[in-house]
Scaffold this motif. Structure first.
Motif, PDB file in Angstrom:
ATOM      1  N   ASP A  68      24.379  59.167   4.206  1.00  0.00           N
ATOM      2  CA  ASP A  68      25.762  58.756   4.449  1.00  0.00           C
ATOM      3  C   ASP A  68      26.439  59.863   5.251  1.00  0.00           C
ATOM      4  OD1 ASP A  68      28.350  57.918   4.477  1.00  0.00           O
ATOM      5  OD2 ASP A  68      28.644  57.936   2.312  1.00  0.00           O
ATOM      6  N   VAL A  69      26.637  59.595   6.530  1.00  0.00           N
ATOM      7  CA  VAL A  69      27.158  60.635   7.420  1.00  0.00           C
ATOM      8  C   VAL A  69      28.631  60.943   7.149  1.00  0.00           C
ATOM      9  CG1 VAL A  69      25.494  60.152   9.243  1.00  0.00           C
ATOM     10  CG2 VAL A  69      27.638  58.863   9.175  1.00  0.00           C
ATOM     11  N   THR A  70      29.322  60.078   6.393  1.00  0.00           N
ATOM     12  CA  THR A  70      30.739  60.313   6.116  1.00  0.00           C
ATOM     13  C   THR A  70      30.962  61.092   4.825  1.00  0.00           C
ATOM     14  OG1 THR A  70      30.998  58.234   4.881  1.00  0.00           O
ATOM     15  CG2 THR A  70      31.286  58.145   7.286  1.00  0.00           C
ATOM     16  N   GLN A  88      10.421  52.063  10.887  1.00  0.00           N
ATOM     17  CA  GLN A  88      10.849  52.405  12.247  1.00  0.00           C
ATOM     18  C   GLN A  88      12.351  52.220  12.411  1.00  0.00           C
ATOM     19  OE1 GLN A  88       8.993  53.994  14.247  1.00  0.00           O
ATOM     20  NE2 GLN A  88       7.170  53.741  12.974  1.00  0.00           N
ATOM     21  N   GLN A  89      12.898  51.232  11.711  1.00  0.00           N
ATOM     22  CA  GLN A  89      14.343  51.016  11.785  1.00  0.00           C
ATOM     23  C   GLN A  89      15.096  52.188  11.166  1.00  0.00           C
ATOM     24  OE1 GLN A  89      15.787  48.689  13.451  1.00  0.00           O
ATOM     25  NE2 GLN A  89      17.861  49.320  12.917  1.00  0.00           N
ATOM     26  N   VAL A  90      14.574  52.741  10.077  1.00  0.00           N
ATOM     27  CA  VAL A  90      15.200  53.927   9.480  1.00  0.00           C
ATOM     28  C   VAL A  90      15.183  55.080  10.475  1.00  0.00           C
ATOM     29  CG1 VAL A  90      14.975  55.693   7.681  1.00  0.00           C
ATOM     30  CG2 VAL A  90      14.710  53.285   7.099  1.00  0.00           C
ATOM     31  N   ARG A  91      14.061  55.266  11.151  1.00  0.00           N
ATOM     32  CA  ARG A  91      13.973  56.342  12.138  1.00  0.00           C
ATOM     33  C   ARG A  91      14.995  56.138  13.263  1.00  0.00           C
ATOM     34  NH1 ARG A  91       9.431  59.394  11.316  1.00  0.00           N
ATOM     35  NH2 ARG A  91       7.797  58.463  10.023  1.00  0.00           N
ATOM     36  N   GLN A  92      15.093  54.877  13.722  1.00  0.00           N
ATOM     37  CA  GLN A  92      16.048  54.591  14.802  1.00  0.00           C
ATOM     38  C   GLN A  92      17.480  54.831  14.329  1.00  0.00           C
ATOM     39  OE1 GLN A  92      15.341  53.667  18.055  1.00  0.00           O
ATOM     40  NE2 GLN A  92      17.520  54.003  18.362  1.00  0.00           N
ATOM     41  N   ASP A 136      20.433  57.364  15.610  1.00  0.00           N
ATOM     42  CA  ASP A 136      21.762  56.859  15.973  1.00  0.00           C
ATOM     43  C   ASP A 136      22.861  57.340  15.025  1.00  0.00           C
ATOM     44  OD1 ASP A 136      20.544  55.513  18.037  1.00  0.00           O
ATOM     45  OD2 ASP A 136      20.433  53.595  16.974  1.00  0.00           O
ATOM     46  N   LYS A 137      22.473  58.203  14.047  1.00  0.00           N
ATOM     47  CA  LYS A 137      23.422  58.771  13.082  1.00  0.00           C
ATOM     48  C   LYS A 137      24.161  57.689  12.287  1.00  0.00           C
ATOM     49  CE  LYS A 137      24.216  63.213  15.374  1.00  0.00           C
ATOM     50  NZ  LYS A 137      22.992  63.162  16.193  1.00  0.00           N
ATOM     51  N   LEU A 138      23.388  56.669  11.858  1.00  0.00           N
ATOM     52  CA  LEU A 138      23.944  55.611  11.027  1.00  0.00           C
ATOM     53  C   LEU A 138      23.686  55.932   9.553  1.00  0.00           C
ATOM     54  CD1 LEU A 138      22.903  52.510  13.165  1.00  0.00           C
ATOM     55  CD2 LEU A 138      25.109  53.674  13.100  1.00  0.00           C
ATOM     56  N   SER A 139      24.206  55.101   8.658  1.00  0.00           N
ATOM     57  CA  SER A 139      24.189  55.371   7.225  1.00  0.00           C
ATOM     58  C   SER A 139      23.360  54.329   6.471  1.00  0.00           C
ATOM     59  CB  SER A 139      25.623  55.375   6.673  1.00  0.00           C
ATOM     60  OG  SER A 139      26.388  56.391   7.286  1.00  0.00           O
ATOM     61  N   PRO A 140      23.044  54.597   5.194  1.00  0.00           N
ATOM     62  CA  PRO A 140      22.291  53.619   4.392  1.00  0.00           C
ATOM     63  C   PRO A 140      22.930  52.235   4.369  1.00  0.00           C
ATOM     64  CG  PRO A 140      22.295  55.717   3.271  1.00  0.00           C
ATOM     65  CD  PRO A 140      23.211  55.875   4.456  1.00  0.00           C
ATOM     66  N   LYS A 141      24.262  52.163   4.380  1.00  0.00           N
ATOM     67  CA  LYS A 141      24.906  50.846   4.350  1.00  0.00           C
ATOM     68  C   LYS A 141      24.505  50.026   5.568  1.00  0.00           C
ATOM     69  CE  LYS A 141      29.205  52.419   6.564  1.00  0.00           C
ATOM     70  NZ  LYS A 141      30.672  52.553   6.421  1.00  0.00           N
ATOM     71  N   ALA A 196       8.758  60.485  17.065  1.00  0.00           N
ATOM     72  CA  ALA A 196      10.025  61.104  16.679  1.00  0.00           C
ATOM     73  C   ALA A 196      10.543  60.549  15.366  1.00  0.00           C
ATOM     74  CB  ALA A 196      11.061  60.884  17.774  1.00  0.00           C
ATOM     75  N   GLY A 197      11.530  61.242  14.825  1.00  0.00           N
ATOM     76  CA  GLY A 197      12.255  60.734  13.673  1.00  0.00           C
ATOM     77  C   GLY A 197      11.886  61.334  12.347  1.00  0.00           C
ATOM     78  N   SER A 198      10.835  62.186  12.325  1.00  0.00           N
ATOM     79  CA  SER A 198      10.479  62.834  11.063  1.00  0.00           C
ATOM     80  C   SER A 198      11.432  63.981  10.778  1.00  0.00           C
ATOM     81  CB  SER A 198       9.040  63.348  11.121  1.00  0.00           C
ATOM     82  OG  SER A 198       8.132  62.270  11.151  1.00  0.00           O
ATOM     83  N   GLU A 199      11.375  64.473   9.544  1.00  0.00           N
ATOM     84  CA  GLU A 199      12.197  65.616   9.168  1.00  0.00           C
ATOM     85  C   GLU A 199      11.729  66.888   9.862  1.00  0.00           C
ATOM     86  OE1 GLU A 199      14.881  65.456   6.725  1.00  0.00           O
ATOM     87  OE2 GLU A 199      14.616  63.381   7.299  1.00  0.00           O
ATOM     88  N   GLU A 200      10.497  66.872  10.362  1.00  0.00           N
ATOM     89  CA  GLU A 200       9.983  68.031  11.082  1.00  0.00           C
ATOM     90  C   GLU A 200       9.044  67.527  12.165  1.00  0.00           C
ATOM     91  OE1 GLU A 200       6.180  68.980   8.174  1.00  0.00           O
ATOM     92  OE2 GLU A 200       7.984  70.204   8.031  1.00  0.00           O
TER      93      GLU A 200
END
Length: 890
Positions: A69-71, A602-606, A610-615, A803-807
């Motif tokens: 949750d980026v907020t 893959q959607q989670v990675r995308q 895009d700096k989106l949130s779980p919601k 891309a998209g991993s924590e490391e």
């Protein structure tokens, strides 16, 4: 610990220290093993140890990816900023894993990942009278989720979480299995009332044993807790409970917590609480049984969380198509905050040695070796049967699977794996009487094979080959295992040892038989187990050494079907022997689910990029076309129509059931020719490796194609939904590409504006009438969606996959598996693929026209409303496999 295990662990540790930043060769491992054997005076055979060590040191696991949750005002670096944390439980657990032969790099990977997940929890020492966090960890079936949340529990305890609840599914055997693992890995003491001793992490001196009110035999019970006389705030060390997810247990726990531990305002303060919800999606099962009611279960879990002023909830699941993503308003008012993972979602990476859906169902090379279709079960144990149906005989395919198991065990013994467990799973019914009947038939057949082997395994082939059962065993060897490194005479000579520790079990709540692998381990013996069951084999239960699986069930609910896949996991040194027997329908659906699950990751990675949130992910899942199969069943108890929002963003839809009516196909090919002659509205033709492509075709042309192309009646409604979606997004995507799949190696067509035909196998059990159900429900081949992309775009897709991993991953981009999902991420407009299929054999006459339309990512919030009813849902999902319809095994 056995002498061999001690030697193996020492060798792994020594290699890790010697080759810190590289993977040693097999020759280097062999040389180090010989040196160590001389040093330790170890005289046993080293071949199998070297093989096991090579697999261990080459196993890698990525860091995974998180969506937060980026907020929220949350500092996920609090773990690193807090001073003087004593990692007592964590270090003990990591040492325990090393002693269990975990390679050092895997222990380190697990440590890093659990530390990251811990950072998403609240600092238990943080200021504030109240706080709560909600999260979800998405793993893979049988891939080590228990090890992960045990590591998280250890870290949470070290940082100050004082009360920990592990909700371990809905079955007694799973709760017991989880209790045993937590006993070893965290509590450090056996909870068996008849065997109270230090085990696992508790074997170290001065270990601070956590308190618990559950044991291997008993779930939480309010009377037992009350008799103990203690309160949780009186305990110096943390308290942990391992309980079932059922209303009675949760109610008893809630009452005890409230009556004995709450303060005057009804809340428990200053005791940070962590709830681990294993199999988190399983609260969504469609059942009317009161104690398993998903709404009441969910409400009780939320009530317990609300008792604590400071709480964290972390769900673990491999199948995130679940009720936690359904609109929480469905639960009504009067309960506390819902369990939606509003704060974080963490997707775990599977280790490189994971035997998972990709290998079993999507990779054509490995899948053809592993998967065997069942085509003879319907007449004997049909999909739809009653608990009192009579079973007159078992299908021959099941007896062949039993022969495979016997041969596979013999080969494993020849490989020096006699002290390793080897199992066979059979899941053909949810009813106890049917399971018992299956076991009885198998027991009789096993006895006859045993007698045949005893009489013939040492005989000349001229004599032994005259025995029917020996003939069948030899045939299975030649058909399945002739290339695994041993000859038939060698395998035949080893058959007698197969039966030394072979036992048949029926696993259900009515049975007192227990798959006690630990008991055999303690005796240094490998159990050879044949397990027959239903629901109890379908959730969380680990079947050690699973080699042969036989499942004939017809549920198409994602979570139920995927969880039945006990064959996923780790198969070191015997992966080539594994076989999975399934119906054609199940093979298709497992392939479909594997694609859908990978797409979600893959959607989670995308979304992270895009700096989106779980919601946003929750909204995506709710509007995912396949989610209807998961959520709608819970809403259709009385057959009413339901309106569901759907989105086809990042999806492909194909005419996977095609008409075989010659007139229909003549019309469809005439349509294709007409549009082709007109160059799809006058567009320029370019070439691809599989046929011509027309770029920037007006979306109206695609609409015309969808309207005029005549699909099979069973999918016409979903074709209409796809057209409606195309209409909704034409403002964003006014143009599309059209590729005519016409491979040069296909059956050549002499007519102008006619496609070369792609040959396709026709499976049995085709739908009645004029339809052909394509294998695995796919028209296009994997990789077709890259057609028309430039080299730069294909390289971008590779980078997306990496891309998209924590490391950063420790491998080159060229080694990354790129899926069609990644190509959809790169495309900026829809892609229509048109096919001409030539069915093999004479069951179906071709050619057959088919198509698929692929949508790019980027419009997840664009949805259409689809109205469906219960009849439609039943057509989609097949026969019901839900426990509320009749008696079942739990």
């Amino acid at each position: 610990m056995t002498k061999t295990q001690h030697f193996t662990n020492t060798l792994i540790s020594g290699l890790a220290a010697k080759y810190k930043n590289e993977i040693p060769t097999k020759e280097q491992v062999r040389e180090t093993a010989k040196q160590l054997a001389d040093l330790l005076n170890y005289t046993d055979e080293l071949t199998n140890i070297i093989t096991e060590v090579m697999i261990a040191i080459d196993t890698r696991m990525g860091a995974g990816v998180s969506l937060i949750d980026v907020t929220a005002k949350h500092d996920d670096q609090w773990v690193h900023k807090r001073e003087n944390i004593k990692w007592t439980y964590t270090h003990a657990y990591e040492q325990f894993l090393r002693e269990e032969s975990w390679p050092p790099q895997m222990v380190q990977s697990l440590s890093d990942v659990t530390n990251r997940i811990l950072g998403h929890l609240q600092d238990p020492s943080s200021e504030g009278s109240t706080w709560s966090r909600r999260g979800l960890v998405i793993g893979h079936v049988q891939s080590g989720k228990t090890a992960n949340y045990t590591g998280l529990i250890a870290r949470a305890a070290d940082t100050g979480y004082k009360f920990i609840i592990v909700i371990a599914g809905i079955h007694n055997n799973l709760r017991k299995q989880t209790q045993q693992r937590i006993d070893e890995a965290f509590i450090g003491r056996s909870s068996d009332p008849d065997d109270r001793r230090y085990i696992g992490v508790g074997l170290t001196s001065d270990y601070p044993h956590p308190a618990t009110l559950t044991n291997v035999n008993e779930d939480f019970n309010k009377n037992t807790a009350a008799k103990s006389g203690w309160k949780i705030n009186n305990q110096v060390n943390p308290t942990i409970l391992i309980i079932k997810k059922n209303v009675t247990t949760l109610t008893a726990l809630y009452k005890w917590l409230k009556e004995l531990n709450a303060t005057n305002d009804g809340r428990i303060r200053d005791i940070p609480m962590l709830m681990i919800d294993d199999e988190a999606d399983n609260a969504s099962i469609n059942t009317n049984k009161e104690d398993l009611d998903p709404t009441k279960t969910n409400a009780k879990m939320r009530e317990i969380l609300s008792l604590f002023a400071k709480s964290c909830y972390v769900g673990y699941t491999a199948t995130p198509f679940a009720n936690i993503f359904i609109n929480p308003d469905a639960y009504g008012e009067g309960v506390s905050e819902d369990l939606f993972p509003r704060d974080f979602i963490y997707c775990l990476d599977a280790p490189t040695t994971y035997f998972g859906p990709e290998k079993v169902f999507l990779n054509e090379t490995t899948s053809s070796r592993i998967v065997r279709p069942i085509d003879d079960c319907e007449d004997l144990i049909p999909y739809s049967h009653k608990r009192d149906d009579l079973i007159s005989e078992l299908p021959q395919s099941l007896y062949r699977a039993l022969n495979e198991f016997i041969i596979a065990r013999a080969i494993r013994n020849l490989r020096g794996q006699a002290n390793k467990h080897c199992s066979m799973m059979i899941n053909v019914s949810r009813f106890v009487p049917i399971q018992n009947a299956v076991r009885d038939f198998l027991s009789l057949r096993e006895k006859l094979i045993r007698q045949a082997v005893i009489a013939n395994y040492a005989m000349d082939e001229g004599i032994s080959s005259k025995n029917m059962y020996m003939q069948e065993l030899k045939q299975v060897f030649e058909n399945e295992y002739a290339s695994v490194g041993f000859t038939w005479p060698e395998v035949k000579a080893a058959l007698n040892s197969v039966f030394d520790n072979l036992h048949l079990y029926v696993i259900n709540s009515k049975s007192d038989e227990i798959l006690d692998f630990k008991r055999y381990e303690n005796e240094g013996v490998g159990l050879t187990a044949i397990a027959v069951g239903g629901f109890s084999l379908s959730r969380g239960l680990t079947i050690e050494g699973l080699t042969i699986s036989y499942m004939y069930r017809n549920t198409k609910m994602y979570d139920s079907l995927m969880q039945m896949g006990r064959w996923f996991g780790y198969r070191p040194s015997y992966e080539d022997l594994c076989r999975v027997h399934l119906s054609y329908d199940s093979i298709e659906w497992y392939s479909h689910i594997a694609d859908a699950a990978e797409e979600l990751i893959q959607q989670v990675r995308q979304m992270r990029r895009d700096k989106l949130s779980p919601k946003d992910f929750g909204l995506y899942v709710r509007s995912h076309p396949d989610t209807l199969l998961i959520t709608a069943a819970n809403k259709m108890r009385f057959g009413e129509k339901v309106t569901v929002e759907q989105s086809y963003s990042g999806r492909i839809w194909e005419s996977h059931i095609v008409s075989i009516d010659p007139e229909v196909n003549a019309k469809n090919f005439s349509l294709i020719t007409e549009l082709w002659q007109g160059r799809f509205g006058g567009c320029k033709e370019e070439s691809t490796k599989k046929g011509p492509i027309y770029r920037d075709v007006a979306i109206e042309i695609l609409n015309e194609f969808l309207v005029r192309f005549e699909c099979h009646a069973s999918i016409s409604s979903t074709k209409s939904a796809v057209k409606d979606y195309l209409d909704r997004v034409k403002g964003k995507y006014p143009l599309a590409d059209v590729v005519l799949i016409s491979p040069a190696r296909g059956t050549q067509s002499s007519k102008p504006f006619a496609l070369n035909n792609q040959e396709r196998a026709v499976g049995p059990n085709q739908p009645k009438g004029n339809g052909w159900h394509l294998n695995k429900g796919r028209v296009a081949s994997r990789g077709d969606e890259q057609l028309g992309l430039s080299d730069d775009q294909i390289e971008q897709a590779r980078k997306k996959a990496a891309a998209g991993s924590e490391e950063e991953l420790d491998c080159t981009i060229e080694k990354i598996a790129v899926s069609d999902t990644h190509y959809r991420m790169i495309r900026n407009k829809p892609l229509l693929m048109i096919h001409s299929l030539a069915p093999k054999g004479d069951i179906v006459q071709g050619p057959i026209a088919a198509f698929g339309i692929s949508f790019p990512y980027g419009d997840q919030k664009t949805t259409i409303n689809v109205v469906v009813n219960k009849i439609w849902l039943q057509q989609m999902t097949g026969y019901s496999d839900n426990p509320d319809e009749d008696d079942h095994d739990d």
